[in-house]
Motif scaffolding. Structure first.
Motif, mmCIF file in Angstrom:
data_model
loop_
_atom_site.group_PDB
_atom_site.id
_atom_site.type_symbol
_atom_site.label_atom_id
_atom_site.label_comp_id
_atom_site.label_asym_id
_atom_site.label_seq_id
_atom_site.Cartn_x
_atom_site.Cartn_y
_atom_site.Cartn_z
ATOM 1 N N VAL A 1 66.347 -6.907 31.778
ATOM 2 C CA VAL A 1 65.142 -6.238 32.264
ATOM 3 C C VAL A 1 64.128 -6.220 31.126
ATOM 4 O O VAL A 1 64.430 -5.724 30.033
ATOM 5 C CB VAL A 1 65.484 -4.806 32.722
ATOM 6 N N ASP A 2 62.939 -6.760 31.356
ATOM 7 C CA ASP A 2 61.941 -6.855 30.285
ATOM 8 C C ASP A 2 60.720 -5.992 30.587
ATOM 9 O O ASP A 2 60.200 -5.987 31.704
ATOM 10 C CB ASP A 2 61.500 -8.319 30.105
ATOM 11 N N GLU A 3 60.255 -5.266 29.562
ATOM 12 C CA GLU A 3 59.071 -4.390 29.615
ATOM 13 C C GLU A 3 59.151 -3.396 30.776
ATOM 14 O O GLU A 3 58.189 -3.187 31.523
ATOM 15 C CB GLU A 3 57.782 -5.218 29.686
ATOM 16 N N LEU A 4 60.280 -2.756 30.880
ATOM 17 C CA LEU A 4 60.511 -1.756 31.928
ATOM 18 C C LEU A 4 59.436 -0.669 31.942
ATOM 19 O O LEU A 4 59.015 -0.203 33.011
ATOM 20 C CB LEU A 4 61.886 -1.127 31.702
ATOM 21 N N ALA A 5 58.984 -0.249 30.756
ATOM 22 C CA ALA A 5 58.093 0.907 30.664
ATOM 23 C C ALA A 5 56.709 0.665 31.259
ATOM 24 O O ALA A 5 55.961 1.618 31.459
ATOM 25 C CB ALA A 5 57.957 1.351 29.206
ATOM 26 N N LYS A 6 56.354 -0.588 31.548
ATOM 27 C CA LYS A 6 55.023 -0.815 32.134
ATOM 28 C C LYS A 6 55.073 -1.204 33.612
ATOM 29 O O LYS A 6 54.051 -1.507 34.208
ATOM 30 C CB LYS A 6 54.251 -1.860 31.329
ATOM 31 N N TRP A 7 56.284 -1.184 34.210
ATOM 32 C CA TRP A 7 56.378 -1.496 35.632
ATOM 33 C C TRP A 7 55.739 -0.407 36.479
ATOM 34 O O TRP A 7 55.988 0.783 36.279
ATOM 35 C CB TRP A 7 57.842 -1.615 36.052
ATOM 36 N N LYS A 8 54.958 -0.799 37.470
ATOM 37 C CA LYS A 8 54.349 0.181 38.375
ATOM 38 C C LYS A 8 55.366 0.749 39.361
ATOM 39 O O LYS A 8 55.225 1.868 39.833
ATOM 40 C CB LYS A 8 53.181 -0.470 39.122
ATOM 41 N N LYS A 9 56.380 -0.009 39.691
ATOM 42 C CA LYS A 9 57.423 0.458 40.609
ATOM 43 C C LYS A 9 58.763 0.523 39.873
ATOM 44 O O LYS A 9 59.789 0.052 40.370
ATOM 45 C CB LYS A 9 57.520 -0.466 41.827
ATOM 46 N N ALA A 10 58.728 1.129 38.691
ATOM 47 C CA ALA A 10 59.897 1.108 37.814
ATOM 48 C C ALA A 10 61.119 1.767 38.455
ATOM 49 O O ALA A 10 62.213 1.196 38.451
ATOM 50 C CB ALA A 10 59.561 1.789 36.491
ATOM 51 N N GLN A 11 60.949 2.948 39.000
ATOM 52 C CA GLN A 11 62.109 3.676 39.523
ATOM 53 C C GLN A 11 62.721 2.959 40.721
ATOM 54 O O GLN A 11 63.943 2.799 40.805
ATOM 55 C CB GLN A 11 61.700 5.094 39.931
ATOM 56 N N ALA A 12 61.896 2.494 41.648
ATOM 57 C CA ALA A 12 62.412 1.821 42.843
ATOM 58 C C ALA A 12 63.125 0.514 42.465
ATOM 59 O O ALA A 12 64.199 0.210 43.001
ATOM 60 C CB ALA A 12 61.279 1.542 43.825
ATOM 61 N N THR A 13 62.542 -0.242 41.542
ATOM 62 C CA THR A 13 63.160 -1.508 41.134
ATOM 63 C C THR A 13 64.473 -1.256 40.407
ATOM 64 O O THR A 13 65.481 -1.939 40.654
ATOM 65 C CB THR A 13 62.202 -2.296 40.223
ATOM 66 N N TRP A 14 64.474 -0.279 39.519
ATOM 67 C CA TRP A 14 65.702 0.043 38.784
ATOM 68 C C TRP A 14 66.818 0.483 39.737
ATOM 69 O O TRP A 14 67.971 0.074 39.597
ATOM 70 C CB TRP A 14 65.420 1.129 37.760
ATOM 71 N N ASP A 15 66.457 1.306 40.707
ATOM 72 C CA ASP A 15 67.468 1.785 41.664
ATOM 73 C C ASP A 15 68.082 0.623 42.438
ATOM 74 O O ASP A 15 69.304 0.548 42.611
ATOM 75 C CB ASP A 15 66.842 2.789 42.631
ATOM 76 N N MET A 16 67.238 -0.291 42.927
ATOM 77 C CA MET A 16 67.757 -1.426 43.678
ATOM 78 C C MET A 16 68.641 -2.313 42.802
ATOM 79 O O MET A 16 69.657 -2.846 43.252
ATOM 80 C CB MET A 16 66.591 -2.249 44.256
ATOM 81 N N LEU A 17 68.267 -2.463 41.537
ATOM 82 C CA LEU A 17 69.077 -3.269 40.621
ATOM 83 C C LEU A 17 70.459 -2.644 40.415
ATOM 84 O O LEU A 17 71.469 -3.355 40.378
ATOM 85 C CB LEU A 17 68.354 -3.412 39.280
ATOM 86 N N GLN A 18 70.507 -1.330 40.305
ATOM 87 C CA GLN A 18 71.802 -0.663 40.077
ATOM 88 C C GLN A 18 72.776 -0.896 41.228
ATOM 89 O O GLN A 18 73.978 -1.076 41.016
ATOM 90 C CB GLN A 18 71.601 0.839 39.861
ATOM 91 N N PHE A 19 72.272 -0.909 42.452
ATOM 92 C CA PHE A 19 73.144 -1.145 43.599
ATOM 93 C C PHE A 19 73.713 -2.570 43.598
ATOM 94 O O PHE A 19 74.771 -2.820 44.171
ATOM 95 C CB PHE A 19 72.390 -0.902 44.906
#
Length: 392
Positions: free
Chosen positions: A103-121
Motif C-alpha cells: 500500500v503506497d501513500e495511504l495517508a493521502k487517499w481520499k477513501k482511505a478507510q473504505a479501501t483499507w477495509d476492503m483490502l483486509q477482507f
C-alpha cells in the motif's frame, strides 16, 4: 513512514520482491497473490511498477516480472501474481484474495478507510498475510489507528537519509524553505504531526502566516512564562520575542513573532539571563513575565541579572485556552506573521483547542507567545476608543 525522497518506494518494491521470491517472513515460504494499491491506477503503474524505484527497476533479469497491461498485473517467472488496484475504487477489492499487499501513500487517499477495509477482507491466503505500507505521514485517523495496533511494526526514514540519491539543489532548497517548520517535519522528517480536533491553529494556517523579514517595528517585547520550579528537571521556561507595527488604528496593527529562545535552565537565574539577553539582542522595550507561580520572586530574579530592565508582571486569571482564543483570532484575521521557523512553538499551538491543551507537559512556548501578543495588540485594542466626531 518517511519524508519526501526518503526511499519509501524502493523499500516497498524490495519488500514485494522478498515476499514473492521466498525471502520474506511468510510462514508458507513465499507470497503467491499480491495486491498493489495506490491512490490511482496511473500512480500504481508509473510509480510502484514502472517507477525509477519501482518493482521492475529493482528486479534482476532472471527474476523480472512481466507486465500484462490489459489485466493490470505483474507475473513473476515463479508464478506469483501482483494485481493493481486504485484507492478511488474500494469495491474493486471485493472478491480477490491475497497473501500480501503493498500500500503506497495511504495517508493521502481520499477513501482511505473504505479501501483499507476492503483490502483486509481480501488478505485471507496463507498462514500469515501481511501488508507493507509506505507513506509520508499525515494526521488521519486510519494511520493513527494502524500505528496503535500491536501487530504494526514501524520503520522511519528522513529525506536526509537518502541524500546520496537526491540532487544537492533539491536538498538545499527544501532545507532553506522548510527546515524547522511543521510542514518540513512532516514532509522531510516523516514525523506524524497531531493537529488535534478543534485546534485553534493548524499547520496550513501557520504556513500562510510566515514571512522572511519583519518591517520596521514600533514596539518589541520579550514575554516569559517561568517554570514552577527552578532546577535541571523543571519544565521549560517559555521565552518568545515579538514586535508590532502601530500605524493607524489598533485594528490595522500587525504583530510579528521574531524569536523563540525557550530554555530549560538549571536555575531561575539561567532563564532570566536568556530573557535579558533576548531583550538586548532585539532592542526590546519591555520584558513581560507571568507571576502566577513565582510572584515577586520572578521580578527579583530578573532584577538580579539587570536592575534596570523595563519589567511588567502579568497574572493569569483565566484558563490557558481562554487566554489563547483572542490571540488565535488575530491569526485568523491575518494580523500576525512568523518571521522564520518555530517548529516546537508551532507544535504546541496546533495542540491547543477550546477544551484546553491536548499535548503532554505544559505549553510554555505558547503561553509566552500569548502574553507577548496580549501586551502588543490585545490590551491596546481593549483600551483604544474610536475618536468622537465633532458635531458641526
Amino acid at each position: 513512514m518517511g519524508g519526501r525522497g526518503a526511499g519509501k518506494t524502493r523499500a516497498g518494491a524490495e519488500w514485494v520482491r522478498s515476499m514473492v521470491e521466498g525471502n520474506g517472513p511468510l510462514d508458507n515460504g513465499r507470497a503467491k497473490r499480491v495486491a498493489l494499491v495506490g491512490e490511482t491506477i496511473d500512480q500504481v503503474r508509473e510509480v510502484m511498477v514502472f517507477g525509477d524505484s519501482g518493482v521492475l527497476a529493482c528486479s534482476p533479469p532472471d527474476r523480472m516480472p512481466k507486465w500484462e497491461a490489459g489485466r493490470k498485473r505483474l507475473i513473476w517467472p515463479n508464478g506469483a501474481v501482483a494485481q493493481v488496484f486504485s484507492a478511488h475504487d474500494p469495491e474493486a477489492l471485493r472478491g480477490p484474495q491475497f497473501d500480501a499487499a503493498w500500500v503506497d501513500e495511504l495517508a493521502k487517499w481520499k477513501k482511505a478507510q473504505a479501501t483499507w477495509d476492503m483490502l483486509q477482507f481480501g488478505l485471507r491466503l496463507g498462514k500469515d498475510p501481511q501488508v507493507c505500507v509506505t507513506t509520508t505521514p499525515r494526521n488521519i485517523g486510519l494511520l493513527k489507528e494502524l500505528l496503535a495496533q500491536e501487530s504494526t511494526v514501524v520503520t522511519h526514514a528522513t529525506t536526509e537519509a537518502n541524500r546520496a540519491n537526491l540532487a544537492d539543489s533539491f536538498l538545499k532548497e527544501v532545507r532553506a524553505r522548510y527546515a524547522g517548520t511543521r510542514l518540513g517535519r512532516q514532509e522531510l522528517d516523516g514525523v506524524l504531526l497531531d493537529d488535534v480536533e478543534g485546534a485553534m491553529w493548524t499547520t496550513s494556517m501557520l504556513e500562510k502566516m510566515r514571512c522572511k523579514k519583519a518591517p520596521d517595528l514600533d514596539r518589541i517585547v520579550v514575554a516569559v512564562d517561568p517554570p514552577v520550579t527552578g532546577h535541571a528537571g523543571s519544565d521549560e521556561c517559555g521565552i518568545v520575542v515579538a514586535g508590532v507595527t502601530m500605524k493607524g488604528p489598533v485594528s490595522d496593527w500587525r504583530a510579528y513573532v521574531l524569536d523563540d529562545v525557550t530554555v530549560r535552565a538549571k536555575s531561575p537565574a539561567g532563564w532570566a539571563r536568556v530573557a535579558v539577553t533576548a531583550m538586548e539582542t532585539w532592542g526590546a522595550d519591555r520584558l513581560v513575565a507571568e507571576v502566577n507561580q513565582g510572584g515577586d520572586m520572578v521580578a527579583e530574579v530578573v532584577r538580579q541579572v539587570d536592575p534596570l530592565v523595563p519589567y511588567k508582571a502579568v497574572r493569569a486569571a483565566r484558563a490557558k485556552s481562554a487566554r489563547a482564543e483572542p490571540v488565535a483570532a488575530l491569526y485568523e484575521q491575518g494580523r500576525v506573521r512568523h518571521v522564520g521557523q518555530f517548529g516546537e512553538l508551532e507544535d504546541q499551538m496546533c495542540r491547543m483547542s477550546l477544551r484546553g491543551y491536548q499535548g503532554s507537559g505544559s505549553p510554555d512556548r505558547l503561553d509566552a507567545l500569548v502574553w507577548a501578543l496580549h501586551e502588543l495588540v490585545i490590551e491596546p485594542s481593549a483600551r483604544w476608543r474610536r475618536p468622537r466626531m465633532r458635531s458641526l
